[in-house]
Design an enzyme around this catalytic site. Structure first.
Site, mmCIF file in Angstrom:
data_model
loop_
_atom_site.group_PDB
_atom_site.id
_atom_site.type_symbol
_atom_site.label_atom_id
_atom_site.label_comp_id
_atom_site.label_asym_id
_atom_site.label_seq_id
_atom_site.Cartn_x
_atom_site.Cartn_y
_atom_site.Cartn_z
ATOM 1 N N ASP A 1 25.880 31.953 -15.364
ATOM 2 C CA ASP A 1 27.099 31.700 -15.796
ATOM 3 C C ASP A 1 27.187 30.271 -16.181
ATOM 4 O O ASP A 1 27.198 29.666 -15.676
ATOM 5 C CB ASP A 1 28.301 32.153 -14.901
ATOM 6 C CG ASP A 1 29.530 32.127 -15.473
ATOM 7 O OD1 ASP A 1 29.826 31.367 -16.539
ATOM 8 O OD2 ASP A 1 30.455 32.654 -14.682
ATOM 9 N N GLU B 1 29.645 38.589 -19.380
ATOM 10 C CA GLU B 1 30.893 37.745 -19.864
ATOM 11 C C GLU B 1 30.370 37.407 -21.140
ATOM 12 O O GLU B 1 29.642 36.806 -21.633
ATOM 13 C CB GLU B 1 30.913 36.582 -19.118
ATOM 14 C CG GLU B 1 32.214 35.665 -19.462
ATOM 15 C CD GLU B 1 32.512 34.518 -18.491
ATOM 16 O OE1 GLU B 1 33.591 34.088 -18.664
ATOM 17 O OE2 GLU B 1 31.541 34.323 -17.871
ATOM 18 N N TYR C 1 29.806 43.068 -6.983
ATOM 19 C CA TYR C 1 29.117 42.453 -6.089
ATOM 20 C C TYR C 1 29.006 42.999 -4.915
ATOM 21 O O TYR C 1 30.144 43.074 -4.089
ATOM 22 C CB TYR C 1 29.905 40.746 -6.150
ATOM 23 C CG TYR C 1 30.183 40.582 -7.268
ATOM 24 C CD1 TYR C 1 29.255 39.420 -8.025
ATOM 25 C CD2 TYR C 1 31.507 40.499 -7.833
ATOM 26 C CE1 TYR C 1 29.902 39.074 -9.292
ATOM 27 C CE2 TYR C 1 31.977 40.085 -8.972
ATOM 28 C CZ TYR C 1 31.030 39.309 -9.717
ATOM 29 O OH TYR C 1 31.489 38.614 -10.985
ATOM 30 N N HIS D 1 37.672 39.756 -8.924
ATOM 31 C CA HIS D 1 38.392 38.874 -9.819
ATOM 32 C C HIS D 1 38.829 39.453 -10.940
ATOM 33 O O HIS D 1 38.721 40.806 -11.315
ATOM 34 C CB HIS D 1 37.280 37.748 -10.004
ATOM 35 C CG HIS D 1 36.034 38.098 -11.086
ATOM 36 N ND1 HIS D 1 36.034 38.689 -12.386
ATOM 37 C CD2 HIS D 1 34.899 38.487 -10.755
ATOM 38 C CE1 HIS D 1 35.115 39.008 -12.582
ATOM 39 N NE2 HIS D 1 34.364 38.832 -11.552
ATOM 40 N N HIS E 1 39.880 35.330 -18.946
ATOM 41 C CA HIS E 1 40.833 34.095 -19.236
ATOM 42 C C HIS E 1 40.949 33.581 -20.531
ATOM 43 O O HIS E 1 39.904 33.604 -21.425
ATOM 44 C CB HIS E 1 40.243 33.018 -18.197
ATOM 45 C CG HIS E 1 38.963 32.661 -18.257
ATOM 46 N ND1 HIS E 1 38.437 31.664 -19.177
ATOM 47 C CD2 HIS E 1 37.823 33.017 -17.502
ATOM 48 C CE1 HIS E 1 37.204 31.575 -19.150
ATOM 49 N NE2 HIS E 1 36.673 32.132 -17.969
ATOM 50 N N ASP F 1 30.343 2.059 -7.034
ATOM 51 C CA ASP F 1 30.995 1.467 -8.398
ATOM 52 C C ASP F 1 30.349 2.282 -9.498
ATOM 53 O O ASP F 1 30.321 1.595 -10.452
ATOM 54 C CB ASP F 1 30.471 0.183 -8.414
ATOM 55 C CG ASP F 1 29.098 -0.149 -8.263
ATOM 56 O OD1 ASP F 1 28.149 0.907 -7.817
ATOM 57 O OD2 ASP F 1 28.432 -1.220 -8.374
#
Length: 440
Positions: free
Chosen positions: A262, A410, A390, A352, A356, A42
């Protein structure tokens, strides 16, 4: 919820008007708020409003539905929401209620959510097109179909049901892709908070520190500035940095490890997204520095493509070429550059894309390709540039000095009329800058 300023009420009303003008006469646009989610038994996950709903209303409560009816004489913007309930508000916090929604948000009309079954079918009558996020909320999909069937059942009395269902995102995603000056200001604030947080983690780093301790440093700064994580923070020490979506954050660092963080803050709904890789003991090894320098060079190559009228994918292509050239030079790949690019050999170490869209969602809405071709960058677009390398810890084909090194860098980039602006550019990036920060 925080009260909206007059300025933001005007901004939200303008967005709704723009969306209705794009949808045109004869349309109805329906958007439910995000449902609450059970965490266990709950208890609930912290509530986070649907980004589209937030973009159009600034309303943070669940159990609400926004309906836009272009040209409706009695008011085009209608919000269904929970009624005031002092008993429940004592448990869950204050509610605006229908009266408060009109006063606070500036919508034309508001009704209790409990009345939606009686009211919404009438709003659907004689509307030709329904714009709605199909498939996002299966339970609400069924309700909407039921309301349309009720209209259809009244056809003999002259009620005409909608004839088309259209994906709301086709209109709204393009609006959200282009950031206004107000949105850029909020994105910059999220970026500034995130920069401070990453610096705090770098300064706290030492051999033997746990990943979760560094995560705590990051998120302490977020909360101190009334922000929260825009996504689950990734803190990977050593070989854990090679796991792209690493989430355990419970390992103990060792002397000589690189740490990949990140993490980005969400401020007033808008996300930052930063990654830095740094040595836990403050000094890069020769091999770590070589790969770090290469990733920095790849990011610079991608950033050089961040300008209006350049294909979005040009940045990725530039990063891949730079990484491939460097991997060949370091002996981690064999053959010619053309062959490595054609065969995708670089994907052994770079799996990757290079970025984005960024906005209310960390992976924000917006098409990357139009008519099969990469779309061209335009002023107001915001996205990340995040190349990485990597090297698996268990790859016997790689010399031991490279194994287990994971690096990603990034930053968040705004396209301007004459080029770009790096919203996160103040954060130390190069190996020398990182070492100097950690030594300070």
């Amino acid at each position: 919820m925080r009260p909206l300023t007059t300025h933001w009420r005007t901004v939200l009303a303008r967005r709704r008007q723009q969306l209705m003008a794009t949808a045109g006469d004869g349309a109805i646009l329906i958007l439910p708020a995000a449902p609450e989610r059970i965490r266990s038994r709950d208890t609930h996950y912290p509530y986070r409003q649907d980004s589209d709903f937030w973009y159009l209303t600034g309303f943070a409560e669940p159990d609400a539905v926004l309906v836009l009816v272009p040209g409706r004489k009695h008011g085009e913007t209608i919000l269904f929401c929970r009624e005031r309930d002092p008993g429940r508000e004592g448990w869950d916090g204050p509610r605006l209620g229908p009266e408060g929604v009109i006063d606070t948000l500036g919508v034309d009309d508001a009704y209790p959510i409990s009345d939606i079954d009686d009211i919404l079918p009438g709003l659907l009558e004689n509307r030709r097109r329904v714009h709605y996020p199909l498939g996002r909320d299966a339970e609400f999909d069924l309700k909407l179909i039921g309301w349309i069937n009720r209209v259809r059942a009244q056809a003999r009395q002259g009620a005409q049901p909608p004839q088309e269902f259209l994906e709301l995102g086709h209109l709204l995603d393009e609006m959200r892709l282009f950031k206004s000056a107000d949105e850029i200001q909020l994105l910059q604030k999220a970026a500034d908070i995130s920069i401070e947080a990453h610096r705090a983690a770098m300064r706290a780093a030492r051999a033997g520190i746990h990943e979760y301790e560094l995560q705590a440093e990051i998120e302490r700064v977020f909360r101190r500035h009334d922000a929260q994580p825009a996504y689950a923070s990734i803190v990977g020490a050593g070989a854990n940095a090679c796991v792209l979506h690493y989430g355990a954050n419970n390992a103990k660092s060792r002397a000589g490890d690189l740490v990949l963080i990140d993490a980005g803050a969400e401020y007033r709904g808008y996300a930052a997204d930063i990654t830095r890789s740094f040595p836990v003991n403050g000094r890069f090894s020769k091999a770590q520095r070589a790969l770090h320098d290469l990733v920095c060079a790849a990011q610079a190559a991608a950033l050089a493509q961040a300008r209006p009228n350049t294909a979005y994918e040009a940045g990725h292509d530039a990063a891949v070429r730079t990484l491939s050239e460097g991997l060949l030079s370091l002996g981690l790949l064999k053959g010619t550059l053309e062959r490595v690019l054609a065969d995708g050999d670089y994907k052994r170490f770079y799996r990757h894309k290079t970025g984005h869209w960024l906005g209310l969602d960390v992976h924000d809405v917006g098409e990357y390709r139009i008519d099969g071709a990469s779309r061209l960058l335009e002023p107001g677009m915001v996205f990340t540039i995040e190349p990485g390398l990597y090297i698996p810890a268990d790859d016997p084909a790689v010399p031991a000095k490279w194994r287990g090194i994971g690096i990603r860098i990034e930053d968040d980039v705004l396209i301007t009329r004459d080029g770009h602006r790096v919203l996160t550019g103040a954060l130390e990036r190069s190996a020398d800058e990182v070492e100097a920060l950690m030594a300070g």
